[in-house]
Design a protein around this motif. Structure first.
Motif, PDB file in Angstrom:
ATOM      1  N   LYS A  14       0.844  -1.198   0.000  1.00  0.00           N
ATOM      2  CA  LYS A  14       0.000   0.000   0.000  1.00  0.00           C
ATOM      3  C   LYS A  14       0.879   1.248   0.000  1.00  0.00           C
ATOM      4  O   LYS A  14       2.029   1.206   0.418  1.00  0.00           O
ATOM      5  CB  LYS A  14      -0.869   0.041   1.253  1.00  0.00           C
ATOM      6  N   ILE A  15       0.303   2.368  -0.441  1.00  0.00           N
ATOM      7  CA  ILE A  15       0.991   3.656  -0.413  1.00  0.00           C
ATOM      8  C   ILE A  15       0.232   4.552   0.556  1.00  0.00           C
ATOM      9  O   ILE A  15      -0.990   4.663   0.487  1.00  0.00           O
ATOM     10  CB  ILE A  15       1.051   4.282  -1.817  1.00  0.00           C
ATOM     11  N   SER A  16       0.974   5.183   1.475  1.00  0.00           N
ATOM     12  CA  SER A  16       0.349   6.041   2.486  1.00  0.00           C
ATOM     13  C   SER A  16      -0.174   7.327   1.848  1.00  0.00           C
ATOM     14  O   SER A  16       0.226   7.677   0.731  1.00  0.00           O
ATOM     15  CB  SER A  16       1.359   6.388   3.581  1.00  0.00           C
ATOM     16  N   PRO A  17      -1.036   8.060   2.560  1.00  0.00           N
ATOM     17  CA  PRO A  17      -1.513   9.348   2.042  1.00  0.00           C
ATOM     18  C   PRO A  17      -0.374  10.338   1.744  1.00  0.00           C
ATOM     19  O   PRO A  17      -0.510  11.206   0.901  1.00  0.00           O
ATOM     20  CB  PRO A  17      -2.402   9.878   3.170  1.00  0.00           C
ATOM     21  N   LYS A  18       0.772  10.160   2.418  1.00  0.00           N
ATOM     22  CA  LYS A  18       1.918  11.052   2.173  1.00  0.00           C
ATOM     23  C   LYS A  18       2.859  10.505   1.096  1.00  0.00           C
ATOM     24  O   LYS A  18       3.911  11.064   0.841  1.00  0.00           O
ATOM     25  CB  LYS A  18       2.688  11.287   3.468  1.00  0.00           C
ATOM     26  N   GLY A  19       2.492   9.362   0.492  1.00  0.00           N
ATOM     27  CA  GLY A  19       3.287   8.812  -0.601  1.00  0.00           C
ATOM     28  C   GLY A  19       4.344   7.808  -0.192  1.00  0.00           C
ATOM     29  O   GLY A  19       5.110   7.352  -1.027  1.00  0.00           O
ATOM     30  N   ILE A  21       5.824   4.248   0.606  1.00  0.00           N
ATOM     31  CA  ILE A  21       5.472   2.989  -0.048  1.00  0.00           C
ATOM     32  C   ILE A  21       5.696   1.788   0.868  1.00  0.00           C
ATOM     33  O   ILE A  21       6.804   1.555   1.354  1.00  0.00           O
ATOM     34  CB  ILE A  21       6.321   2.794  -1.325  1.00  0.00           C
ATOM     35  N   GLY A  22       4.638   1.027   1.099  1.00  0.00           N
ATOM     36  CA  GLY A  22       4.709  -0.298   1.690  1.00  0.00           C
ATOM     37  C   GLY A  22       5.137  -0.401   3.127  1.00  0.00           C
ATOM     38  O   GLY A  22       5.141   0.563   3.885  1.00  0.00           O
ATOM     39  N   ILE A  23       5.481  -1.618   3.494  1.00  0.00           N
ATOM     40  CA  ILE A  23       5.856  -1.979   4.865  1.00  0.00           C
ATOM     41  C   ILE A  23       6.989  -1.089   5.374  1.00  0.00           C
ATOM     42  O   ILE A  23       6.987  -0.676   6.521  1.00  0.00           O
ATOM     43  CB  ILE A  23       6.253  -3.467   4.908  1.00  0.00           C
ATOM     44  N   SER A  24       7.959  -0.802   4.533  1.00  0.00           N
ATOM     45  CA  SER A  24       9.110   0.002   4.952  1.00  0.00           C
ATOM     46  C   SER A  24       8.854   1.494   4.849  1.00  0.00           C
ATOM     47  O   SER A  24       9.702   2.291   5.241  1.00  0.00           O
ATOM     48  CB  SER A  24      10.344  -0.363   4.119  1.00  0.00           C
ATOM     49  N   GLN A  25       7.707   1.864   4.296  1.00  0.00           N
ATOM     50  CA  GLN A  25       7.348   3.277   4.168  1.00  0.00           C
ATOM     51  C   GLN A  25       8.461   4.088   3.501  1.00  0.00           C
ATOM     52  O   GLN A  25       8.925   5.109   3.998  1.00  0.00           O
ATOM     53  CB  GLN A  25       6.974   3.872   5.530  1.00  0.00           C
ATOM     54  N   ILE A  26       8.911   3.604   2.351  1.00  0.00           N
ATOM     55  CA  ILE A  26       9.959   4.274   1.581  1.00  0.00           C
ATOM     56  C   ILE A  26       9.369   5.532   0.943  1.00  0.00           C
ATOM     57  O   ILE A  26       8.371   5.470   0.230  1.00  0.00           O
ATOM     58  CB  ILE A  26      10.518   3.351   0.472  1.00  0.00           C
ATOM     59  N   THR A  27      10.001   6.669   1.192  1.00  0.00           N
ATOM     60  CA  THR A  27       9.536   7.944   0.656  1.00  0.00           C
ATOM     61  C   THR A  27      10.300   8.282  -0.625  1.00  0.00           C
ATOM     62  O   THR A  27      11.294   7.642  -0.954  1.00  0.00           O
ATOM     63  CB  THR A  27       9.779   9.073   1.676  1.00  0.00           C
ATOM     64  N   GLU A  28       9.837   9.306  -1.305  1.00  0.00           N
ATOM     65  CA  GLU A  28      10.548   9.771  -2.504  1.00  0.00           C
ATOM     66  C   GLU A  28      11.969  10.202  -2.150  1.00  0.00           C
ATOM     67  O   GLU A  28      12.911   9.942  -2.892  1.00  0.00           O
ATOM     68  CB  GLU A  28       9.795  10.929  -3.178  1.00  0.00           C
ATOM     69  N   ILE A  29      12.120  10.865  -1.020  1.00  0.00           N
ATOM     70  CA  ILE A  29      13.460  11.278  -0.563  1.00  0.00           C
ATOM     71  C   ILE A  29      14.329  10.046  -0.342  1.00  0.00           C
ATOM     72  O   ILE A  29      15.488  10.002  -0.749  1.00  0.00           O
ATOM     73  CB  ILE A  29      13.370  12.137   0.712  1.00  0.00           C
ATOM     74  N   GLY A  30      13.767   9.032   0.287  1.00  0.00           N
ATOM     75  CA  GLY A  30      14.503   7.791   0.523  1.00  0.00           C
ATOM     76  C   GLY A  30      14.896   7.114  -0.774  1.00  0.00           C
ATOM     77  O   GLY A  30      16.030   6.626  -0.922  1.00  0.00           O
ATOM     78  N   LEU A  31      13.979   7.073  -1.740  1.00  0.00           N
ATOM     79  CA  LEU A  31      14.289   6.493  -3.055  1.00  0.00           C
ATOM     80  C   LEU A  31      15.437   7.233  -3.724  1.00  0.00           C
ATOM     81  O   LEU A  31      16.362   6.609  -4.258  1.00  0.00           O
ATOM     82  CB  LEU A  31      13.057   6.548  -3.968  1.00  0.00           C
TER      83      LEU A  31
END
Length: 189
Positions: A14-19, A21-31
């Motif tokens: 799933k993708i959170s409302p803030k974008g 991604i998933g179990i690890s909650q990878i953000t655009e900054i993290g990517l």
């Protein structure tokens, strides 16, 4: 966990409302940071996620999402383990400020001490964002961790650190292996 669901027998990220991604909650900054480290040849990141990091795979593959999360956690850990907190006193007033200063790893290996709970800073940065944690540390000094930025950050810190300390104390041989892997992965080519 609410970061993934089962659909037709398969796990779906799933993708959170803030974008995030998933179990690890990878953000655009993290990517972006992971991709940058792959370009720089970071051996640990490449060992975890490969030489090509794809958003589509992070969204569709739960196991790969977890590996990307581990790689991001490693980057935060690697950053904070090289920092020392210094106190700066204003000569004209009683004001005190703090600054994180990078030290060579040899400083810590040869007896230098971390003075701001760098493991907690790692988990907090993964959960809240590195810039926010740096600001909090530099504002509050060694008291930075008394009040959490996000309520779940304290829960994540305590759960992670309990596991981390159990793993670190379980076997001196494993500790040396872990330290060797970290040393190899963080050494320049």
């Amino acid at each position: 966990l609410s970061h993934w669901t089962r659909k037709n027998g398969l796990m779906e990220v799933k993708i959170s409302p803030k974008g995030a991604i998933g179990i690890s909650q990878i953000t655009e900054i993290g990517l972006r940071e992971l991709k940058e480290q792959i370009k720089k040849g970071n051996k640990m990141v490449i060992a975890l996620v490969g030489e090509r990091l794809g958003r589509a795979r992070i969204q569709s593959d739960v196991a790969y999402n977890v590996l990307a999360g581990i790689a991001k956690l490693y980057l935060d850990w690697d950053f904070f383990r090289q920092q020392k907190l210094i106190q700066i006193k204003d000569k004209n007033s009683k004001n005190v400020s703090y600054r994180l200063v990078r030290k060579p790893l040899g400083y810590f290996i040869n007896g230098g001490k971390h003075n701001f709970q760098f493991e907690r800073a790692t988990v907090a940065a993964f959960n809240t964002g590195r810039k926010d944690i740096i600001k909090k540390i530099e504002r509050d000094g060694d008291e930075w961790n008394r009040e959490f930025i996000a309520p779940e950050t304290g829960m994540h810190q305590n759960r992670f650190l309990k596991y981390y300390k159990a793993q670190r104390s379980s076997s001196p041989v494993e500790n040396r292996k872990f330290d060797s892997v970290i040393h190899i992965a963080s050494s320049p080519i």
